[in-house]
Design a protein around this motif. Sequence first.
Motif, PDB file in Angstrom:
ATOM      1  N   ARG A   1       0.609  -0.938   0.107  1.00 45.95           N
ATOM      2  CA  ARG A   1      -0.050  -0.122  -0.336  1.00 45.95           C
ATOM      3  C   ARG A   1       1.141   1.260  -0.358  1.00 45.95           C
ATOM      4  O   ARG A   1       1.632   1.542   0.928  1.00 45.95           O
ATOM      5  N   GLU A   2       0.617   2.070  -1.178  1.00 40.64           N
ATOM      6  CA  GLU A   2       1.467   3.038  -1.180  1.00 40.64           C
ATOM      7  C   GLU A   2       0.340   4.616  -0.746  1.00 40.64           C
ATOM      8  O   GLU A   2      -0.649   5.195  -1.069  1.00 40.64           O
ATOM      9  N   THR A   3       1.352   4.851   0.003  1.00 44.02           N
ATOM     10  CA  THR A   3       0.203   6.422   1.376  1.00 44.02           C
ATOM     11  C   THR A   3       1.185   7.472   1.440  1.00 44.02           C
ATOM     12  O   THR A   3       2.487   7.542   1.213  1.00 44.02           O
ATOM     13  N   ILE A   4       0.787   8.398   0.866  1.00 38.19           N
ATOM     14  CA  ILE A   4       0.918  10.274   1.400  1.00 38.19           C
ATOM     15  C   ILE A   4       0.752   9.893   2.862  1.00 38.19           C
ATOM     16  O   ILE A   4      -0.389  10.483   2.977  1.00 38.19           O
ATOM     17  N   SER A   5       1.222  11.062   3.699  1.00 37.77           N
ATOM     18  CA  SER A   5       0.812  12.080   4.798  1.00 37.77           C
ATOM     19  C   SER A   5       1.254  12.819   5.227  1.00 37.77           C
ATOM     20  O   SER A   5       2.481  13.536   4.513  1.00 37.77           O
ATOM     21  N   ALA A   6       0.093  14.280   5.533  1.00 44.94           N
ATOM     22  CA  ALA A   6       0.237  15.242   5.107  1.00 44.94           C
ATOM     23  C   ALA A   6      -1.344  15.718   6.566  1.00 44.94           C
ATOM     24  O   ALA A   6      -1.659  15.755   7.175  1.00 44.94           O
ATOM     25  N   SER A   7      -0.421  17.499   6.781  1.00 43.53           N
ATOM     26  CA  SER A   7      -0.715  17.414   8.317  1.00 43.53           C
ATOM     27  C   SER A   7      -1.706  19.091   7.077  1.00 43.53           C
ATOM     28  O   SER A   7      -1.849  19.677   5.962  1.00 43.53           O
ATOM     29  N   GLY A   8      -2.654  19.547   7.829  1.00 44.12           N
ATOM     30  CA  GLY A   8      -3.977  20.913   7.655  1.00 44.12           C
ATOM     31  C   GLY A   8      -5.242  20.843   8.960  1.00 44.12           C
ATOM     32  O   GLY A   8      -4.780  21.105  10.191  1.00 44.12           O
ATOM     33  N   GLU A   9      -5.586  21.475   7.938  1.00 41.02           N
ATOM     34  CA  GLU A   9      -6.596  21.647   9.424  1.00 41.02           C
ATOM     35  C   GLU A   9      -8.142  21.564   8.833  1.00 41.02           C
ATOM     36  O   GLU A   9      -8.616  21.338   7.968  1.00 41.02           O
ATOM     37  N   ILE A  10      -9.661  21.374  10.179  1.00 47.17           N
ATOM     38  CA  ILE A  10     -10.578  20.807   9.440  1.00 47.17           C
ATOM     39  C   ILE A  10     -11.213  21.621   9.335  1.00 47.17           C
ATOM     40  O   ILE A  10     -11.349  23.722   9.622  1.00 47.17           O
ATOM     41  N   ARG A  11     -12.115  21.679   7.934  1.00 43.29           N
ATOM     42  CA  ARG A  11     -12.937  23.445   7.572  1.00 43.29           C
ATOM     43  C   ARG A  11     -14.706  22.460   6.942  1.00 43.29           C
ATOM     44  O   ARG A  11     -14.727  21.121   7.197  1.00 43.29           O
ATOM     45  N   ALA A  12     -15.682  23.743   7.296  1.00 42.60           N
ATOM     46  CA  ALA A  12     -16.457  23.675   7.261  1.00 42.60           C
ATOM     47  C   ALA A  12     -17.130  23.002   5.512  1.00 42.60           C
ATOM     48  O   ALA A  12     -16.034  23.870   4.701  1.00 42.60           O
ATOM     49  N   LYS A  13     -17.977  22.483   5.985  1.00 41.00           N
ATOM     50  CA  LYS A  13     -18.210  22.344   3.461  1.00 41.00           C
ATOM     51  C   LYS A  13     -18.483  24.225   2.955  1.00 41.00           C
ATOM     52  O   LYS A  13     -18.001  24.019   1.953  1.00 41.00           O
ATOM     53  N   THR A  14     -19.078  24.714   3.624  1.00 41.66           N
ATOM     54  CA  THR A  14     -18.979  25.903   3.002  1.00 41.66           C
ATOM     55  C   THR A  14     -19.006  26.859   4.058  1.00 41.66           C
ATOM     56  O   THR A  14     -19.514  26.843   4.910  1.00 41.66           O
ATOM     57  N   GLN A  15     -17.620  27.765   3.867  1.00 48.40           N
ATOM     58  CA  GLN A  15     -17.869  28.807   5.238  1.00 48.40           C
ATOM     59  C   GLN A  15     -17.475  30.165   4.790  1.00 48.40           C
ATOM     60  O   GLN A  15     -17.044  31.207   4.057  1.00 48.40           O
ATOM     61  N   ILE A  16     -18.342  31.665   4.912  1.00 45.02           N
ATOM     62  CA  ILE A  16     -18.517  32.347   4.488  1.00 45.02           C
ATOM     63  C   ILE A  16     -18.520  33.282   5.699  1.00 45.02           C
ATOM     64  O   ILE A  16     -19.084  33.459   6.962  1.00 45.02           O
ATOM     65  N   ASN A  17     -17.456  34.464   5.482  1.00 44.05           N
ATOM     66  CA  ASN A  17     -17.618  35.666   5.832  1.00 44.05           C
ATOM     67  C   ASN A  17     -18.542  36.804   6.520  1.00 44.05           C
ATOM     68  O   ASN A  17     -18.883  37.411   4.992  1.00 44.05           O
ATOM     69  N   ILE A  18     -19.316  37.118   6.810  1.00 43.73           N
ATOM     70  CA  ILE A  18     -20.541  38.220   6.793  1.00 43.73           C
ATOM     71  C   ILE A  18     -19.754  39.660   7.487  1.00 43.73           C
ATOM     72  O   ILE A  18     -19.227  39.568   8.541  1.00 43.73           O
ATOM     73  N   GLY A  19     -19.811  40.425   6.388  1.00 44.05           N
ATOM     74  CA  GLY A  19     -19.198  41.819   6.468  1.00 44.05           C
ATOM     75  C   GLY A  19     -20.259  42.483   5.883  1.00 44.05           C
ATOM     76  O   GLY A  19     -21.543  42.317   5.659  1.00 44.05           O
ATOM     77  N   THR A  20     -20.171  44.132   5.779  1.00 46.59           N
ATOM     78  CA  THR A  20     -20.788  44.947   5.539  1.00 46.59           C
ATOM     79  C   THR A  20     -20.850  45.495   4.275  1.00 46.59           C
ATOM     80  O   THR A  20     -19.356  45.854   4.289  1.00 46.59           O
ATOM     81  N   SER A  21     -21.355  46.300   3.227  1.00 45.92           N
ATOM     82  CA  SER A  21     -21.384  47.489   2.701  1.00 45.92           C
ATOM     83  C   SER A  21     -21.506  48.697   2.486  1.00 45.92           C
ATOM     84  O   SER A  21     -21.195  49.654   2.090  1.00 45.92           O
ATOM     85  N   VAL A  22     -21.944  49.254   4.066  1.00 43.75           N
ATOM     86  CA  VAL A  22     -21.952  50.094   4.554  1.00 43.75           C
ATOM     87  C   VAL A  22     -21.116  50.249   5.633  1.00 43.75           C
ATOM     88  O   VAL A  22     -20.858  49.692   6.798  1.00 43.75           O
ATOM     89  N   ALA A  23     -21.087  51.428   5.746  1.00 45.11           N
ATOM     90  CA  ALA A  23     -20.204  52.143   7.387  1.00 45.11           C
ATOM     91  C   ALA A  23     -21.587  52.234   8.674  1.00 45.11           C
ATOM     92  O   ALA A  23     -22.512  53.620   8.475  1.00 45.11           O
ATOM     93  N   GLY A  24     -20.792  52.321   9.553  1.00 39.17           N
ATOM     94  CA  GLY A  24     -22.316  52.750  10.334  1.00 39.17           C
ATOM     95  C   GLY A  24     -21.710  51.723  11.441  1.00 39.17           C
ATOM     96  O   GLY A  24     -20.886  51.112  12.052  1.00 39.17           O
ATOM     97  N   GLU A  25     -22.184  53.149  12.717  1.00 42.29           N
ATOM     98  CA  GLU A  25     -22.340  51.784  14.072  1.00 42.29           C
ATOM     99  C   GLU A  25     -22.771  50.512  14.133  1.00 42.29           C
ATOM    100  O   GLU A  25     -23.807  50.875  13.785  1.00 42.29           O
ATOM    101  N   ILE A  26     -22.746  49.736  14.748  1.00 42.03           N
ATOM    102  CA  ILE A  26     -23.785  48.303  15.509  1.00 42.03           C
ATOM    103  C   ILE A  26     -23.994  48.342  16.521  1.00 42.03           C
ATOM    104  O   ILE A  26     -23.815  48.706  17.398  1.00 42.03           O
ATOM    105  N   LYS A  27     -25.618  48.757  16.408  1.00 44.01           N
ATOM    106  CA  LYS A  27     -26.420  49.125  17.085  1.00 44.01           C
ATOM    107  C   LYS A  27     -27.614  47.263  17.959  1.00 44.01           C
ATOM    108  O   LYS A  27     -27.018  47.984  19.153  1.00 44.01           O
ATOM    109  N   ALA A  28     -27.408  46.246  17.058  1.00 46.69           N
ATOM    110  CA  ALA A  28     -27.041  45.418  17.916  1.00 46.69           C
ATOM    111  C   ALA A  28     -26.724  44.036  17.390  1.00 46.69           C
ATOM    112  O   ALA A  28     -27.211  43.949  15.728  1.00 46.69           O
ATOM    113  N   ILE A  29     -26.622  42.696  18.035  1.00 48.31           N
ATOM    114  CA  ILE A  29     -25.998  41.783  17.704  1.00 48.31           C
ATOM    115  C   ILE A  29     -26.717  40.583  17.558  1.00 48.31           C
ATOM    116  O   ILE A  29     -26.676  40.593  18.866  1.00 48.31           O
TER     117      ILE A  29
END
Length: 415
Positions: A47-75
């Motif tokens: 059996r020929e194998t290769i080993s490598a390191s990395g990290e766990i990730r989700a299927k889809t990962q979305i950065n939530i940002g804004t297209s308008v500037a302003g004070e955050i009133k509520a989270i």
Amino acid sequence: MASRNTKLLLSGGAALVVLIVLGLAFGGARDEDSAYSWDAVGRGDIRETISASGEIRAKTQINIGTSVAGEIKAIHVKDGQDVKAGDLLVTIDQERLKQAMVQAQAAVEAARQDASRLEAAMKRSVDSFPRYEALRRDGLMSDEDFRQQKLAKESAVLSYSSARAAVAQSEANLKGMQDGLSKATLRAPITGRVTSLKAEKGETAIPGMSNLPGATLMIISDMSEMQAEIKVNESEVVRTKVGQTAQVTVESLPGKLFQGSVIEVATGTEKTGTDANLYKVKVVLQGHREDLDNLRPGMSARAVILTHEVKGALRVPLQAVLEREGSLEEAQKQGLLAPASRNIVMVFRSGKAEERTVQVGIANTQFFELKEGLAEGDKVLTGPIRKLKELKDKASVNLRVRSDSELARTKDVKK
């Protein structure tokens, strides 16, 4: 006296026996040390194998940002909270945007009124112009007066066209304000989990690139499918293919082994720093839902990918295969500009070492797959490596009594 002589004789005989035994023992050890280790060509699975390191990730990962500037009133969410597509996430201050939209609405109304006034003036000028043409034909209007009326008509038409353009521009500006106001309320674009909450109430949200402070407010990840994203060296990525079997371990979950398969192999590198020669390979993970739910994006992972397997292959120990540099004559015969290396094995035959050129295939940590050059049962020299590299073809050699495989079995029994 006889008794004493007998004792001396017995003591001397015993000492002689001890010396003979010690001589044999040490002499045998020296002979064994000077002999070559060896093993027989056999068959088995590789059996020929290769080993490598990395990290766990989700299927889809979305950065939530804004297209308008302003004070955050509520989270409206917390870190680790599950959300559905459309759920309210963040509310940004809308007062400034509302005021700007009121001004835009007023500008639209003013532009429309101006356009209506200019349209009426244009219609009067256009409707009157045929009468001026008739007067000119009848000689009742001078050429200069007629020219002035014509310029007035054309000016009225142009003014109305400009007014219509101003209305369209004002309406577009109003739509932009309405769009900005709607984007001051952020909602989840996908169903998933909040895996990183970076914003706080009262901070200023900044539109722009995600690497700017304040630009990324949170990260939402689709946790329905977990993946390991590993980085594979350039010398090994060529053997990595979509669909290959993999096994993944996660540093944070010792003892857990996740089965998986390769779903994506990058065709290029990121060309940054130490990662310049590493390629991203994505492995989708399988397992019990409760185990997968324990995974978090960013966890350190290590994957072993099965790149190739041969059942019942003819195989030769790794240490028996040496590399020899070819000659210029051989290179010329093969149409090469420089000598090419070849793999050789030293075979034991009739008390001598016989050099054989071999063709090898895949390999694991112990054996090469042997494609050509040897037969099953051939005895091949495996060491010592320094002496083996210096060994010449047809040189006389002595073999150790037991093969490497026999010694390994003896060690396993003792354990």
